[in-house]
Design a protein around this motif. Sequence first.
Motif, PDB file in Angstrom:
ATOM      1  N   GLY A 130      24.360  50.118  28.141  1.00  0.00           N
ATOM      2  CA  GLY A 130      25.150  48.764  28.152  1.00  0.00           C
ATOM      3  C   GLY A 130      26.515  49.204  28.182  1.00  0.00           C
ATOM      4  N   LYS A 131      26.945  50.067  27.155  1.00  0.00           N
ATOM      5  CA  LYS A 131      28.410  50.700  27.176  1.00  0.00           C
ATOM      6  C   LYS A 131      28.803  51.255  28.768  1.00  0.00           C
ATOM      7  CE  LYS A 131      29.925  52.922  23.819  1.00  0.00           C
ATOM      8  NZ  LYS A 131      30.144  53.996  22.881  1.00  0.00           N
ATOM      9  N   ALA A 132      27.822  51.953  29.203  1.00  0.00           N
ATOM     10  CA  ALA A 132      28.361  52.203  30.734  1.00  0.00           C
ATOM     11  C   ALA A 132      28.244  51.174  31.550  1.00  0.00           C
ATOM     12  CB  ALA A 132      27.232  53.133  31.221  1.00  0.00           C
ATOM     13  N   PHE A 133      27.601  50.020  31.396  1.00  0.00           N
ATOM     14  CA  PHE A 133      27.931  48.941  32.285  1.00  0.00           C
ATOM     15  C   PHE A 133      29.335  48.221  32.239  1.00  0.00           C
ATOM     16  CE2 PHE A 133      23.173  49.077  33.551  1.00  0.00           C
ATOM     17  CZ  PHE A 133      23.327  49.258  34.710  1.00  0.00           C
ATOM     18  N   ASP A 134      29.607  48.341  30.688  1.00  0.00           N
ATOM     19  CA  ASP A 134      30.902  47.545  30.324  1.00  0.00           C
ATOM     20  C   ASP A 134      31.952  48.144  30.670  1.00  0.00           C
ATOM     21  OD1 ASP A 134      29.381  45.727  29.245  1.00  0.00           O
ATOM     22  OD2 ASP A 134      29.436  46.411  27.148  1.00  0.00           O
ATOM     23  N   GLU A 135      31.885  49.548  30.753  1.00  0.00           N
ATOM     24  CA  GLU A 135      33.100  50.720  31.273  1.00  0.00           C
ATOM     25  C   GLU A 135      33.167  50.363  32.776  1.00  0.00           C
ATOM     26  OE1 GLU A 135      36.031  53.118  30.403  1.00  0.00           O
ATOM     27  OE2 GLU A 135      34.888  52.040  29.058  1.00  0.00           O
ATOM     28  N   ALA A 136      31.816  50.291  33.543  1.00  0.00           N
ATOM     29  CA  ALA A 136      31.913  50.031  34.947  1.00  0.00           C
ATOM     30  C   ALA A 136      32.588  48.885  35.134  1.00  0.00           C
ATOM     31  CB  ALA A 136      30.691  50.444  35.232  1.00  0.00           C
ATOM     32  N   SER A 137      32.276  48.033  34.576  1.00  0.00           N
ATOM     33  CA  SER A 137      32.841  46.501  34.731  1.00  0.00           C
ATOM     34  C   SER A 137      34.252  46.520  34.757  1.00  0.00           C
ATOM     35  CB  SER A 137      32.146  45.416  34.148  1.00  0.00           C
ATOM     36  OG  SER A 137      32.392  45.702  32.780  1.00  0.00           O
ATOM     37  N   GLN A 138      34.666  47.186  33.913  1.00  0.00           N
ATOM     38  CA  GLN A 138      36.312  47.078  33.738  1.00  0.00           C
ATOM     39  C   GLN A 138      37.155  47.874  34.463  1.00  0.00           C
ATOM     40  OE1 GLN A 138      36.996  48.180  29.393  1.00  0.00           O
ATOM     41  NE2 GLN A 138      35.811  46.361  28.669  1.00  0.00           N
ATOM     42  N   LYS A 139      36.321  48.993  35.000  1.00  0.00           N
ATOM     43  CA  LYS A 139      36.840  49.865  35.826  1.00  0.00           C
ATOM     44  C   LYS A 139      37.084  49.412  37.541  1.00  0.00           C
ATOM     45  CE  LYS A 139      38.599  53.244  33.077  1.00  0.00           C
ATOM     46  NZ  LYS A 139      39.569  53.297  33.027  1.00  0.00           N
ATOM     47  N   ALA A 140      36.101  48.478  37.734  1.00  0.00           N
ATOM     48  CA  ALA A 140      35.939  48.110  39.310  1.00  0.00           C
ATOM     49  C   ALA A 140      36.914  47.193  39.488  1.00  0.00           C
ATOM     50  CB  ALA A 140      34.487  47.465  39.355  1.00  0.00           C
ATOM     51  N   ALA A 141      37.542  47.195  40.610  1.00  0.00           N
ATOM     52  CA  ALA A 141      38.464  46.274  40.786  1.00  0.00           C
ATOM     53  C   ALA A 141      38.672  45.713  42.399  1.00  0.00           C
ATOM     54  CB  ALA A 141      39.876  46.530  40.751  1.00  0.00           C
ATOM     55  N   TYR A 142      39.196  44.812  43.122  1.00  0.00           N
ATOM     56  CA  TYR A 142      39.375  44.603  44.419  1.00  0.00           C
ATOM     57  C   TYR A 142      40.746  44.330  44.830  1.00  0.00           C
ATOM     58  CZ  TYR A 142      38.767  42.154  48.886  1.00  0.00           C
ATOM     59  OH  TYR A 142      38.585  41.767  50.369  1.00  0.00           O
ATOM     60  N   HIS A 143      41.081  44.933  46.177  1.00  0.00           N
ATOM     61  CA  HIS A 143      42.285  44.470  46.749  1.00  0.00           C
ATOM     62  C   HIS A 143      42.348  43.893  48.101  1.00  0.00           C
ATOM     63  CE1 HIS A 143      46.702  44.777  47.874  1.00  0.00           C
ATOM     64  NE2 HIS A 143      46.900  44.422  46.712  1.00  0.00           N
ATOM     65  N   PRO A 144      42.876  42.905  48.427  1.00  0.00           N
ATOM     66  CA  PRO A 144      42.691  42.657  49.975  1.00  0.00           C
ATOM     67  C   PRO A 144      42.911  43.607  51.058  1.00  0.00           C
ATOM     68  CG  PRO A 144      44.028  40.867  48.916  1.00  0.00           C
ATOM     69  CD  PRO A 144      43.829  42.027  47.720  1.00  0.00           C
ATOM     70  N   SER A 145      43.818  44.533  50.832  1.00  0.00           N
ATOM     71  CA  SER A 145      44.548  45.621  51.581  1.00  0.00           C
ATOM     72  C   SER A 145      43.588  46.770  51.643  1.00  0.00           C
ATOM     73  CB  SER A 145      46.057  45.832  51.703  1.00  0.00           C
ATOM     74  OG  SER A 145      46.071  46.146  50.435  1.00  0.00           O
ATOM     75  N   SER A 146      43.115  47.233  50.436  1.00  0.00           N
ATOM     76  CA  SER A 146      42.353  48.456  50.354  1.00  0.00           C
ATOM     77  C   SER A 146      40.887  48.064  50.140  1.00  0.00           C
ATOM     78  CB  SER A 146      42.915  49.327  49.295  1.00  0.00           C
ATOM     79  OG  SER A 146      42.851  48.571  48.069  1.00  0.00           O
TER      80      SER A 146
END
Length: 258
Positions: A130-146
Motif C-alpha cells: 500500500g505504501k509503495a502504490f501511494d508513493e508511485a501514484s504521487q510520483k506519476a505525472a503526465y505532460h502533453p509534450s513529453s
Amino acid sequence: MDLSKESLLNLSWSDLSWFQQTNTVLSEETALPYFCQMGNPFYDRSSLNERFYMNNLTTEAMMNASGIEYIVMQKQNPVLFIIRKQYRESLNEARPLQEYYILAPGHIYQAPDAASVISHRLLTAVHHFGKAFDEASQKAAYHPSSGYYWKTNSSSDELAKKDSSKEKILTQTQRIRFDTIFYSFRDHFRPRAPVGATAQNSIASATTNNDAVGTTNGTSGGSGDNNLPRKEERTPSDSQSITSERPMIEVKKQKTQK
C-alpha cells in the motif's frame, strides 16, 4: 497470571539475578529450572514440573503421570534453548501445546504459531504494498509534450526547461489523437441557429423566389433586366386600329362645320 495468547506474543521475561543467586550461568542443566520460576508468566504452576519440585518426585513417576509438563526440546549451548510445553497422556504419548525461546543471557519469549506468523507477514506485505502504490501514484505525472514520466528532482528541472521553450514537438501518435478528438468534438458541439431565426430566413427565401418567378413569367423570351421598369408593348393590330379611327373623326368635324 491470566494473560491472553496475543499479549504473551508481545511479552518477554528475564530474571538475571537468579544466576547470581545460584552462582550459575545459562546452560542445559539450568535452562529448565530457570524457566520454572514462580515469577515467569509463561510458566503454569499446575504443571507436573511444579509437582516434581514441590514433592521431590522421581523422574519415572513424572513420566508415568498425566498432565502439563515442560521439557528442553532443543539447545544451542550457550546461546539458545527451546522449551516445549506439552500435555503428557501416558509414558509414550505427549501432545505439544507451545514452545518458548530462552536467549542468552536469560531472556524468554513465546514462539508464535504458524497462523500468527503467516497472518503477520501477510499484513506486513499488504502494508508495504500500500505504501509503495501511494508513493508511485504521487510520483506519476503526465505532460502533453513529453507524455508520462516519473517525478524526480532532475525530471522537474527538465520539465521546467521544456515549458520555457516556445517550440513544442509532438509525436505522430499525439497528432493523430488530437485530430480525432478535435473533429469529434467539433461535430458534436457544432453551434446551432435559434428557432425564430430559421423561420424568418425560410419566409424571406420563399418571397424572393416568388418575385423571381413572376418577373420571368411576365417577360417575353426571358431576356432583359428584371429590375428595369417594364414598357407597354403594342401589337401591329393595335396600331392600325388607332390610325384608322383618326380620319373618321376629322370627317365628322367637317360635316358639322357645313
